[in-house]
Design an enzyme around this catalytic site. Structure first.
Site, mmCIF file in Angstrom:
data_model
loop_
_atom_site.group_PDB
_atom_site.id
_atom_site.type_symbol
_atom_site.label_atom_id
_atom_site.label_comp_id
_atom_site.label_asym_id
_atom_site.label_seq_id
_atom_site.Cartn_x
_atom_site.Cartn_y
_atom_site.Cartn_z
ATOM 1 N N ASP A 118 0.980 -1.251 0.057
ATOM 2 C CA ASP A 118 0.129 0.092 0.110
ATOM 3 C C ASP A 118 0.920 1.406 0.039
ATOM 4 O OD1 ASP A 118 0.625 -1.009 2.538
ATOM 5 O OD2 ASP A 118 -0.473 0.649 3.392
ATOM 6 N N ASP A 142 -0.123 -9.429 3.488
ATOM 7 C CA ASP A 142 -1.073 -9.345 4.212
ATOM 8 C C ASP A 142 -2.471 -9.433 3.353
ATOM 9 O OD1 ASP A 142 0.628 -8.560 6.209
ATOM 10 O OD2 ASP A 142 0.562 -6.475 5.791
ATOM 11 N N ARG A 186 -1.097 -7.121 9.794
ATOM 12 C CA ARG A 186 -1.603 -5.828 10.208
ATOM 13 C C ARG A 186 -2.990 -5.686 10.420
ATOM 14 N NH1 ARG A 186 2.564 -2.666 10.376
ATOM 15 N NH2 ARG A 186 1.199 -0.860 10.752
HETATM 16 O O1 F6P Z 1 3.225 -5.794 5.672
HETATM 17 C C1 F6P Z 1 3.911 -7.090 5.892
HETATM 18 C C2 F6P Z 1 4.295 -7.166 7.278
HETATM 19 O O2 F6P Z 1 5.053 -8.430 7.476
HETATM 20 C C3 F6P Z 1 3.069 -7.114 8.278
HETATM 21 O O3 F6P Z 1 2.333 -8.120 8.185
HETATM 22 C C4 F6P Z 1 3.652 -6.900 9.683
HETATM 23 O O4 F6P Z 1 2.911 -6.276 10.409
HETATM 24 C C5 F6P Z 1 4.609 -5.836 9.277
HETATM 25 O O5 F6P Z 1 5.052 -6.103 7.720
HETATM 26 C C6 F6P Z 1 6.040 -6.189 9.878
HETATM 27 O O6 F6P Z 1 7.197 -5.104 9.463
HETATM 28 P P1 F6P Z 1 8.661 -5.282 9.892
HETATM 29 O O7 F6P Z 1 9.335 -6.165 8.807
HETATM 30 O O8 F6P Z 1 9.220 -3.682 9.444
HETATM 31 O O9 F6P Z 1 8.630 -5.633 11.332
#
Ligand code: F6P
Length: 363
Positions: A118, A142, A186
């Site tokens: 997004d 997601d 998310r």
């Molecule tokens: O958007 C993909 C995702 O894996 C989400 O499901 C999760 O909340 C987030 O990214 C985790 O982000 P990061 O890799 O920055 O911890």
């Protein structure tokens, strides 16, 4: 020769490399295109000297099988909210889209394909408004992007989560325990819901249906009373109680998202507070859901997205995002795709089907 720039932005996702290879392979069928990748999303082109790689056959050979992205990625380089540190080390966020657009022109790119979720597609849309010939490719485990029935990476995450769930079932059964497995997603419950159906969970808690912890306990007690002796729960990281709030984990400087995580422990605490007598164990699945090789479905979807993205470039159909709809690869306007999110419909057939299987949503 004409120059195409590819960028992979946001969190990594199984299938990114398959898109890159798909774009390259289709572009090489044309006599006059060269393909470049910007390292770490669009940060690569903003560096001095720019960090770019020119793709060739050996760089993309066999990469459709590999997780991650050969171009690297970041969720801290969003040009719409670019983090800049002042002399005291304080970070403030600035819109630098015009500078990124100027840089793309300065480096002589004729088109850009931006692969991302997004956040990245909002960047694509903004760059298009700044006159950049750009095409978006939707990625995220997601599955929360509007304008496409599915994003690549999602099926791989569901498979990993389901495999993990299966392992927790045998240990729950052996110890008569309540097992809570927290999955990513998310604000969308797609991974949790598919895992709960695929794995055979008793309880599935998702952001779209706030839960009542007493209802969750009722379902747990019913199952123990029937002598089944164990319960497996899937909870999405963005789920929350009807009277509660979302559970955040530690924040991170400069990141475009607040980090979610820890709701499995929160649910465990809430269940004990309302009198759950059973032993509870919590598993936070985390980044394994994004790692390793993409499943075949994601390799196919990602490869076809790559081919389609380049064909949109050839047609001059900019400001579009490739999309999977009704079993076909099509395109939609970026402006439309970035307007809102794709969430689970609490009244939709997936939730109703899950309820038909006896899965409780704690509602
Ligand atoms: O958007 C993909 C995702 O894996 C989400 O499901 C999760 O909340 C987030 O990214 C985790 O982000 P990061 O890799 O920055 O911890």
């Amino acid at each position: 020769m004409k120059k195409l720039l590819i960028s992979t932005g946001g969190g990594d996702c199984p299938g990114l490399n398959a898109v890159i290879r798909g774009i390259y392979k289709r572009a090489k069928q044309e006599p006059d295109w060269e393909v470049y990748g910007s390292i770490e999303a669009l940060s690569g082109i903003m560096r001095d000297p720019p960090e770019l790689i020119k793709l060739n056959r050996s760089k993309v050979s066999g990469i459709h099988v590999r997780g991650g992205t050969i171009l690297k990625t970041t969720n801290k380089g969003n040009p719409l909210q670019y983090p800049i540190k002042d002399a005291e080390g304080r970070i403030t966020f600035h819109d630098i889209t015009d500078k990124v657009a100027d840089r793309i022109r300065e480096l002589g790119f004729d088109a850009v394909v931006n692969i991302g979720g997004d956040g990245s597609q909002k960047i694509s849309e903004a760059l298009h408004r700044h006159g950049i010939p750009i095409v978006g490719v939707p990625k995220t485990i997601d599955n929360d992007l509007k304008g496409t029935d599915m994003t690549f990476g999602f099926q791989t995450a569901v498979q990993i989560a389901t495999d993990s769930f299966d392992k927790l079932v045998t240990t729950a059964e052996s110890h008569h325990r309540v097992m809570i497995m927290e999955v990513m997603g998310r604000d969308a419950g797609w991974i949790a819901l598919h895992t709960a159906i695929g794995g055979g969970a008793e309880i599935c808690l998702i952001p779209e249906i706030p839960y009542d912890v007493r209802e969750v306990l009722k379902r747990i007690n019913e199952r123990y009373e029937k002598g089944r002796g164990f319960v497996n729960i899937v909870i999405a990281e963005g789920a929350k109680a009807k009277d509660g709030t979302i559970t955040f984990s530690a924040g991170e400087e400069g990141s475009e998202h607040v980090r979610l995580g820890g709701v499995a422990f929160e649910l465990s605490r809430q269940l004990k507070a309302v009198g759950c007598k059973q032993e509870i164990r919590e598993t936070v699945l985390g980044h394994v859901q994004r790692g390793g090789t993409p499943v075949a479905f994601d390799r196919v979807l990602a490869s076809l997205f790559g081919v389609k993205a380049f064909e949109l470039v050839l047609e001059g159909a900019f400001g579009k995002m490739v999309s999977y709809q009704n079993n076909s690869i099509v395109s939609v306007d970026l402006a439309e795709a970035t307007q809102s999110y794709h969430h689970v419909d609490p009244k939709g057939s997936l939730v109703q089907g899950a309820k038909g299987l006896g899965i409780s949503f704690g509602d």
